[in-house]
Design a protein around this motif. Sequence first.
Motif, mmCIF file in Angstrom:
data_model
loop_
_atom_site.group_PDB
_atom_site.id
_atom_site.type_symbol
_atom_site.label_atom_id
_atom_site.label_comp_id
_atom_site.label_asym_id
_atom_site.label_seq_id
_atom_site.Cartn_x
_atom_site.Cartn_y
_atom_site.Cartn_z
ATOM 1 N N GLU A 116 5.842 -5.014 -5.570
ATOM 2 C CA GLU A 116 6.070 -4.755 -4.155
ATOM 3 C C GLU A 116 5.778 -5.997 -3.332
ATOM 4 O O GLU A 116 6.522 -6.311 -2.398
ATOM 5 C CB GLU A 116 5.244 -3.572 -3.666
ATOM 6 C CG GLU A 116 5.517 -3.196 -2.234
ATOM 7 C CD GLU A 116 6.954 -2.781 -1.955
ATOM 8 O OE1 GLU A 116 7.318 -2.738 -0.751
ATOM 9 O OE2 GLU A 116 7.739 -2.509 -2.881
ATOM 10 N N LEU A 117 4.734 -6.727 -3.654
ATOM 11 C CA LEU A 117 4.437 -7.961 -2.911
ATOM 12 C C LEU A 117 5.554 -8.980 -3.108
ATOM 13 O O LEU A 117 5.957 -9.660 -2.143
ATOM 14 C CB LEU A 117 3.088 -8.531 -3.338
ATOM 15 C CG LEU A 117 1.875 -7.697 -2.937
ATOM 16 C CD1 LEU A 117 0.606 -8.304 -3.488
ATOM 17 C CD2 LEU A 117 1.795 -7.527 -1.418
ATOM 18 N N ARG A 118 6.061 -9.097 -4.322
ATOM 19 C CA ARG A 118 7.198 -10.010 -4.562
ATOM 20 C C ARG A 118 8.409 -9.588 -3.729
ATOM 21 O O ARG A 118 9.103 -10.424 -3.131
ATOM 22 C CB ARG A 118 7.585 -10.027 -6.040
ATOM 23 C CG ARG A 118 6.697 -10.897 -6.880
ATOM 24 C CD ARG A 118 7.261 -11.051 -8.305
ATOM 25 N NE ARG A 118 6.197 -11.413 -9.204
ATOM 26 C CZ ARG A 118 5.545 -10.564 -9.992
ATOM 27 N NH1 ARG A 118 5.880 -9.295 -10.027
ATOM 28 N NH2 ARG A 118 4.567 -10.980 -10.757
ATOM 29 N N ALA A 122 10.088 -11.794 -0.610
ATOM 30 C CA ALA A 122 11.482 -12.225 -0.727
ATOM 31 C C ALA A 122 12.316 -11.843 0.488
ATOM 32 O O ALA A 122 13.401 -12.383 0.690
ATOM 33 C CB ALA A 122 12.104 -11.614 -1.989
ATOM 34 N N GLU A 123 11.821 -10.904 1.305
ATOM 35 C CA GLU A 123 12.577 -10.476 2.498
ATOM 36 C C GLU A 123 12.639 -11.568 3.545
ATOM 37 O O GLU A 123 11.792 -12.336 3.742
ATOM 38 C CB GLU A 123 11.924 -9.219 3.111
ATOM 39 C CG GLU A 123 12.164 -7.986 2.329
ATOM 40 C CD GLU A 123 11.608 -6.744 3.013
ATOM 41 O OE1 GLU A 123 10.869 -6.844 4.025
ATOM 42 O OE2 GLU A 123 11.878 -5.650 2.518
#
Length: 123
Positions: A116-118, A122-123
């Motif tokens: 989720e952090l990745r 990436a957003e």
Amino acid sequence: EDIDEDVIKIAFQTPEVDQPAALEYFERLFSDRVDVMTSGTEWTDFIGFGSGKGSALADYGRALGISPDEMMAFGDNENDRDMLNVVGHPYLMESCNPSMRGINDRVRYVRTVEEELRRLLAE
């Protein structure tokens, strides 16, 4: 007599098969004096009213000027409930305790924190 600091949490471990009965027993004995909740499949936590993870995050947010809407938290068990209800971006692990499903309408289910952090970065 030997403890000079304030006690903020007591945890009791029991075999996983006995944990539901232990939780019920401890709730009956102590829920009028402390929050009694599960923490994993073998632990029962005893936490003073208003001193859980949600209260801590709210206090830190006030001290640092961060609103709850700007906070995110990941959780999986009852000891995370108040924290996930305080933050604006609550995340529950897909493998969470079934009692946590549907705790609020903002919760997002994730497989791992790292994934989720990745995704967010990436957003």
